[in-house]
Write a protein that holds these residues in place. Structure first.
Motif, PDB file in Angstrom:
ATOM      1  N   ILE A 147      37.500  10.679   7.575  1.00  0.00           N
ATOM      2  CA  ILE A 147      36.444  11.588   8.021  1.00  0.00           C
ATOM      3  C   ILE A 147      37.078  12.850   8.588  1.00  0.00           C
ATOM      4  N   GLY A 148      36.906  13.964   7.879  1.00  0.00           N
ATOM      5  CA  GLY A 148      37.492  15.226   8.324  1.00  0.00           C
ATOM      6  C   GLY A 148      36.467  16.339   8.375  1.00  0.00           C
ATOM      7  N   ASN A 149      36.287  16.947   9.547  1.00  0.00           N
ATOM      8  CA  ASN A 149      35.369  18.084   9.681  1.00  0.00           C
ATOM      9  C   ASN A 149      36.123  19.382   9.388  1.00  0.00           C
ATOM     10  N   CYS A 150      36.541  19.500   8.139  1.00  0.00           N
ATOM     11  CA  CYS A 150      37.289  20.681   7.697  1.00  0.00           C
ATOM     12  C   CYS A 150      36.699  21.147   6.374  1.00  0.00           C
ATOM     13  N   GLU A 151      36.767  22.445   6.118  1.00  0.00           N
ATOM     14  CA  GLU A 151      36.127  22.994   4.922  1.00  0.00           C
ATOM     15  C   GLU A 151      36.868  22.608   3.645  1.00  0.00           C
ATOM     16  N   LYS A 152      38.188  22.509   3.716  1.00  0.00           N
ATOM     17  CA  LYS A 152      38.946  22.203   2.491  1.00  0.00           C
ATOM     18  C   LYS A 152      40.178  21.362   2.807  1.00  0.00           C
ATOM     19  N   LEU A 153      40.632  20.669   1.779  1.00  0.00           N
ATOM     20  CA  LEU A 153      41.874  19.893   1.859  1.00  0.00           C
ATOM     21  C   LEU A 153      42.972  20.661   1.148  1.00  0.00           C
ATOM     22  N   ASP A 154      44.205  20.267   1.400  1.00  0.00           N
ATOM     23  CA  ASP A 154      45.342  20.912   0.754  1.00  0.00           C
ATOM     24  C   ASP A 154      45.700  20.136  -0.511  1.00  0.00           C
ATOM     25  N   ASP A 155      45.198  20.637  -1.639  1.00  0.00           N
ATOM     26  CA  ASP A 155      45.401  19.941  -2.915  1.00  0.00           C
ATOM     27  C   ASP A 155      46.832  20.047  -3.432  1.00  0.00           C
ATOM     28  N   ARG A 156      47.672  20.789  -2.730  1.00  0.00           N
ATOM     29  CA  ARG A 156      49.082  20.877  -3.144  1.00  0.00           C
ATOM     30  C   ARG A 156      49.855  19.646  -2.700  1.00  0.00           C
ATOM     31  N   LYS A 157      49.319  18.947  -1.703  1.00  0.00           N
ATOM     32  CA  LYS A 157      50.027  17.786  -1.153  1.00  0.00           C
ATOM     33  C   LYS A 157      49.830  16.571  -2.055  1.00  0.00           C
ATOM     34  N   LYS A 158      50.903  15.830  -2.256  1.00  0.00           N
ATOM     35  CA  LYS A 158      50.858  14.643  -3.111  1.00  0.00           C
ATOM     36  C   LYS A 158      49.848  13.624  -2.592  1.00  0.00           C
ATOM     37  N   ILE A 159      49.830  13.399  -1.265  1.00  0.00           N
ATOM     38  CA  ILE A 159      48.953  12.380  -0.696  1.00  0.00           C
ATOM     39  C   ILE A 159      47.480  12.744  -0.909  1.00  0.00           C
ATOM     40  N   THR A 160      47.181  14.042  -0.830  1.00  0.00           N
ATOM     41  CA  THR A 160      45.798  14.485  -1.062  1.00  0.00           C
ATOM     42  C   THR A 160      45.403  14.231  -2.509  1.00  0.00           C
ATOM     43  N   LYS A 161      46.303  14.543  -3.434  1.00  0.00           N
ATOM     44  CA  LYS A 161      46.028  14.313  -4.861  1.00  0.00           C
ATOM     45  C   LYS A 161      45.794  12.830  -5.135  1.00  0.00           C
TER      46      LYS A 161
END
Length: 343
Positions: free
Chosen positions: A118-132
């Protein structure tokens, strides 16, 4: 998309991992509560519901919980708040996360645990391997702010949930009086639904009678009366605000911000910006831009700048004690009325 996600949850068709993020906190909270209530019996929450703040707890500790067999019931829910390591945000937290363990868990999640990020943030960092990796596996809710049409549709659906209807004028009036906050809109629709149990219809008149107006909305009405050159009505609203012990400096600040928005919208529209583009640049809801654009048509840019300068001078007078605070806004309204009558 959110309807399909909610439908699956209600039908107990759960994913092993959920990723809820975005700027619309209400949708995130509703989805979280839906998962918890559908997946865990209320009598088992003490044993089968865990919550972690990842700015204070390393991810490996939460994963250890997720991999522990539930004492009672068939499944458990583990809530993971503030996964800032999925974003490009810099955090003051000194907690270090073993992201490799999370990568391993994503590949083989626990069959008896529902893991909810649960993250109250507008965007994630899609450059990160874990996010992908997480996005490949998880069921995702990107909770964006709703536009005007989506807000109206939300209110219609909420009314239908309460077995009543809202007409189009009522929907417009709700947005003008209650704003675009989903928490408030939902609460107000629920309240009015109880009131119209006989007629089953929420009308504009009922909205105007029952919706609790915030200071901001009262001042929006005040600004609208000023824009429409209805100074007597504007003064009446101002006096009512003073009777409610509202601080004149606070009232002036909100009036000034609204006129500044009208000025900005008028200028940007003149250079070819569309309302959605203006909302994005100014970081305000598109519905506010739509209303400001309508108000802007009643002024020249010079008139708006004159108003803004008057408000700036009033702010200075209030802060330096040049005149009694209550009288300053009153004098401005009289001056604007006098100037506009001459034109």
């Amino acid at each position: 998309m959110i309807q399909n996600l909610w439908k699956n949850i209600k039908n107990k068709q759960f994913s092993s991992i959920y990723l809820l993020y975005g700027s619309e906190a209400f949708l995130i909270n509703e989805t979280k509560q839906l998962i918890v209530h559908a997946a865990v019996d209320i009598n088992e929450e003490d044993f089968n519901l865990s919550s972690y703040d990842l700015e204070e707890t390393p991810i490996e500790a939460a994963l250890e919980d997720a991999e522990t067999i539930p004492f009672f019931g068939e499944r458990k829910v583990v809530l993971l708040h503030n996964p800032t390591f999925l974003t490009a945000e810099k955090t003051k937290s000194k907690v270090e996360h073993d992201v490799k363990k999370l990568e391993a868990y994503i590949k083989e999640p626990s069959p008896y645990t529902i893991l909810v990020f649960i993250g109250n943030c507008e965007k994630l960092d899609d450059r990160k391997k874990i996010t992908k990796e997480l996005k490949k596996t998880a069921s995702i809710l990107e909770a964006k702010k709703l536009n005007e049409a989506e807000l109206k549709n939300w209110m219609k659906q909420r009314a239908a949930y309460n077995h009543v209807e809202m007409d189009e004028e009522a929907l417009d009036s709700m947005l003008q009086l209650a704003g675009t906050n989903l928490f408030l809109l939902t609460s107000e629709v629920d309240k009015m639904a109880l009131y119209v149990q006989e007629s089953k219809l929420i009308t504009k008149e009922i909205v105007e009678e029952l919706v609790a107006k915030s200071l901001g909305q009262n001042i929006f009405t005040l600004v609208d009366k000023i824009v429409s050159r209805k100074m007597e009505e504007a003064l009446r609203i101002y006096y009512d605000l003073l009777k409610q012990n509202e601080e004149p400096l606070k009232i002036l600040a909100i009036i000034t911000n609204q006129f500044r928005l009208i000025y900005q919208v008028k200028g940007m529209a003149k250079t070819g910006y569309g309302q959605q583009q203006i909302a994005s640049v100014l970081k305000v809801h598109p519905f506010r831009v739509k209303l400001a654009a309508g108000q802007a048509q009643k002024f020249t840019e010079e008139q708006l700048m004159t108003c803004i300068n008057l408000f700036a001078e009033a702010d200075y007078q209030m802060k330096t004690g040049g005149m009694h605070k209550n009288m300053i806004i009153e004098m401005i309204l009289f001056q604007l009325h006098h100037d506009w009558k001459k034109n």
